[in-house]
Design a protein around this motif. Structure first.
Motif, mmCIF file in Angstrom:
data_model
loop_
_atom_site.group_PDB
_atom_site.id
_atom_site.type_symbol
_atom_site.label_atom_id
_atom_site.label_comp_id
_atom_site.label_asym_id
_atom_site.label_seq_id
_atom_site.Cartn_x
_atom_site.Cartn_y
_atom_site.Cartn_z
ATOM 1 N N ALA A 138 0.845 -1.200 0.000
ATOM 2 C CA ALA A 138 0.000 0.000 0.000
ATOM 3 C C ALA A 138 0.879 1.248 0.000
ATOM 4 N N VAL A 139 0.472 2.223 -0.810
ATOM 5 C CA VAL A 139 1.112 3.536 -0.802
ATOM 6 C C VAL A 139 0.140 4.501 -0.140
ATOM 7 N N ILE A 140 0.564 5.116 0.945
ATOM 8 C CA ILE A 140 -0.282 6.032 1.714
ATOM 9 C C ILE A 140 0.267 7.441 1.526
ATOM 10 N N ALA A 141 -0.526 8.304 0.861
ATOM 11 C CA ALA A 141 -0.073 9.661 0.537
ATOM 12 C C ALA A 141 -1.005 10.674 1.188
ATOM 13 N N PRO A 142 -0.458 11.746 1.738
ATOM 14 C CA PRO A 142 -1.301 12.731 2.439
ATOM 15 C C PRO A 142 -2.108 13.595 1.492
ATOM 16 N N LEU A 143 -3.321 13.942 1.912
ATOM 17 C CA LEU A 143 -4.171 14.935 1.245
ATOM 18 C C LEU A 143 -4.147 16.186 2.103
ATOM 19 N N THR A 144 -3.699 17.287 1.556
ATOM 20 C CA THR A 144 -3.489 18.497 2.350
ATOM 21 C C THR A 144 -4.408 19.628 1.907
ATOM 22 N N ALA A 168 1.198 7.623 -7.141
ATOM 23 C CA ALA A 168 0.190 7.841 -6.099
ATOM 24 C C ALA A 168 0.449 9.144 -5.357
ATOM 25 N N THR A 169 1.715 9.444 -5.110
ATOM 26 C CA THR A 169 2.056 10.692 -4.420
ATOM 27 C C THR A 169 1.650 11.895 -5.254
ATOM 28 N N GLU A 170 1.908 11.845 -6.569
ATOM 29 C CA GLU A 170 1.545 12.978 -7.432
ATOM 30 C C GLU A 170 0.039 13.113 -7.576
ATOM 31 N N VAL A 171 -0.664 11.983 -7.668
ATOM 32 C CA VAL A 171 -2.125 12.050 -7.741
ATOM 33 C C VAL A 171 -2.685 12.637 -6.446
ATOM 34 N N ALA A 172 -2.099 12.261 -5.309
ATOM 35 C CA ALA A 172 -2.540 12.831 -4.032
ATOM 36 C C ALA A 172 -2.319 14.338 -4.012
ATOM 37 N N ARG A 173 -1.211 14.790 -4.599
ATOM 38 C CA ARG A 173 -0.971 16.233 -4.670
ATOM 39 C C ARG A 173 -2.018 16.909 -5.545
ATOM 40 N N TRP A 174 -2.368 16.257 -6.658
ATOM 41 C CA TRP A 174 -3.406 16.816 -7.536
ATOM 42 C C TRP A 174 -4.748 16.885 -6.807
ATOM 43 N N VAL A 175 -5.082 15.822 -6.064
ATOM 44 C CA VAL A 175 -6.316 15.840 -5.268
ATOM 45 C C VAL A 175 -6.262 16.977 -4.249
ATOM 46 N N SER A 176 -5.102 17.179 -3.633
ATOM 47 C CA SER A 176 -4.946 18.256 -2.647
ATOM 48 C C SER A 176 -5.198 19.615 -3.280
ATOM 49 N N VAL A 177 -4.750 19.795 -4.534
ATOM 50 C CA VAL A 177 -5.003 21.054 -5.234
ATOM 51 C C VAL A 177 -6.509 21.277 -5.403
ATOM 52 N N GLN A 178 -7.243 20.210 -5.777
ATOM 53 C CA GLN A 178 -8.698 20.335 -5.925
ATOM 54 C C GLN A 178 -9.349 20.708 -4.596
ATOM 55 N N LEU A 179 -8.860 20.112 -3.518
ATOM 56 C CA LEU A 179 -9.415 20.424 -2.197
ATOM 57 C C LEU A 179 -9.095 21.860 -1.787
ATOM 58 N N GLU A 180 -7.892 22.335 -2.140
ATOM 59 C CA GLU A 180 -7.534 23.724 -1.842
ATOM 60 C C GLU A 180 -8.403 24.686 -2.655
#
Length: 408
Positions: A138-144, A168-180
């Motif tokens: 499993a790759v666990i990446a933070p959503l900020t 997975a880390t880059e996708v998590a960063r992209w998701v974080s951008v959407q949340l921001e």
């Protein structure tokens, strides 16, 4: 750096990383498919990645909830090509897509808690005891977000993979951008609500007292006019203090202005002379709520309250091709252009300053800097304010859900 630029850069990073995975899959399938002219494998992979990301983005722009996570998880799993994927907040799993939820869900939050402490992505063995379960790594990446780590994206695979870790880390960063961006949208909404409250506060107790006093003066001498003015006052305050919608129609805004001028006319009598020139075809145009009324109040203040003579106010709304153009022209005392510049820059306060700077700021926020107020004035030369409003702009629509009222 703007939110749009951040989103574009994040999307580009996802494309470069995830497209590589998609290219390999397309190359594997190429022998079993007719050789259609769909571009190179890289072009097809890039299109696939962009399309999948575009489907995942809208739910995330509403924030991180069970509903939005459920809608996005399947798209994100497809984007990464993993055996399973889940999205969590800081307390629990919000959504799971793929197999293994029955025996992995209770374990994942322990791993997420470890990631929350460090704030960094982790690649870990699942130590699953189910022989047929494919979820071994499993790759666990933070959503900020603006307030720190909001949760995690967990991508499961059958084996350890450096490519999956980075993707997975880059996708998590992209998701974080959407949340921001979702947080920015909420902040913008709160800002607009605060600005409207400031405009409502400008409708001072002084104006309300004077309006009621003028109405009372007609109760004995002209009861019918007193009744009409009281109805105008009720409709004016109901519109000004309504609780829904940041946009309205030009017809409704002009109707509110007409009510305001009727109350001002009862107070100032023949000193106030108003001319209206309204093109019917622009009445349905949508514009920010309380956008024109403060400008008319400004004209009355500088034309009558600040002088002892009469004042003529001309309000015109005309069709200008793709735009509606509204002008508010008075022959009052005018203003020093240097003072006006300080007001629009937010360096001066006061009732007039709040109205002009607030309207100018909101027009620029909604339509862009090309649509700020254009004001011509000078000491003793009156004031002419021009407002240009696009007839159509994406995301700008009246929320009343009804047709605009007529305007005589």
């Amino acid at each position: 750096m703007t939110g749009a630029v951040i989103a574009a850069l994040a999307a580009a990073g996802v494309i470069l990383l995830v497209a590589g995975i998609a290219v390999g899959r397309l190359m594997e399938r190429r022998g079993s498919r007719p050789d259609l002219d769909l571009g190179t494998p890289v072009e097809r992979a890039t299109f696939h990645t962009l399309h999948t990301a575009s489907l995942a983005a809208p739910p995330l722009r509403a924030g991180l909830t069970e509903d939005t996570a459920r809608k996005a998880a399947r798209r994100l799993r497809s984007l990464l090509g993993t055996e399973a994927l889940c999205l969590t907040d800081r307390e629990s799993v919000l959504a799971w897509d793929g197999p293994g939820i029955d025996h992995h869900e209770h374990r994942v939050m322990v791993r997420v808690a470890e990631m929350l402490d460090s704030g960094r992505s982790q690649s870990v063995q699942t130590r699953c005891e189910e022989f047929e379960c494919p979820l071994r790594w499993a790759v666990i990446a933070p959503l900020t977000g603006e307030e720190g780590v909001l949760g995690a994206l967990v991508a499961y695979g059958s084996r350890e993979s450096a490519v999956l870790v980075r993707a997975a880390t880059e996708v998590a960063r992209w998701v974080s951008v959407q949340l921001e961006l979702a947080e920015l949208d909420r902040s913008r909404t709160r800002l607009i609500e605060a600005e409207i409250r400031a405009l409502r506060a400008q409708i001072s107790p002084h104006f309300i007292f004077n309006s009621l006093a003028a109405i009372a003066s007609f109760v004995r001498t002209d009861p019918e006019r007193a009744r009409e003015l009281l109805l105008e006052f009720a409709d004016f305050t109901r519109y000004s203090f309504r609780r829904h919608g940041e946009f309205t129609t030009l017809a409704d805004e002009l109707r509110s202005i007409e009510q305001y001028l009727a109350l001002a006319g009862a107070r100032f009598g023949d000193r106030l002379k108003v001319t209206l020139r309204i093109a019917p075809e622009v009445l349905p145009v949508t514009l920010p709520f309380l956008c024109l009324q403060p400008l008319v109040e400004n004209a009355v203040k500088h034309g009558l309250e600040d002088s002892r003579g009469a004042c003529r106010i001309t309000i015109a709304a005309q069709d200008a091709g793709a735009e509606a153009m509204v002008t508010i022209d008075d022959d009052g005392v005018g203003m020093d252009p240097a003072v006006l510049r300080r007001i629009l820059a937010g360096e001066r306060t006061g009732s007039a300053g709040i109205g002009l700077s607030n309207v100018d700021e909101r027009l620029r926020q909604v339509y862009g800097d090309d649509y700020g107020l254009v004001i011509e004035t000078g000491v003793g030369a009156g004031m002419k304010i021009t407002v240009r409003v696009p007839k159509y702009r994406a995301g700008v629509h009246s929320s009343s859900g009804r047709r605009p009222t007529g305007f005589p």
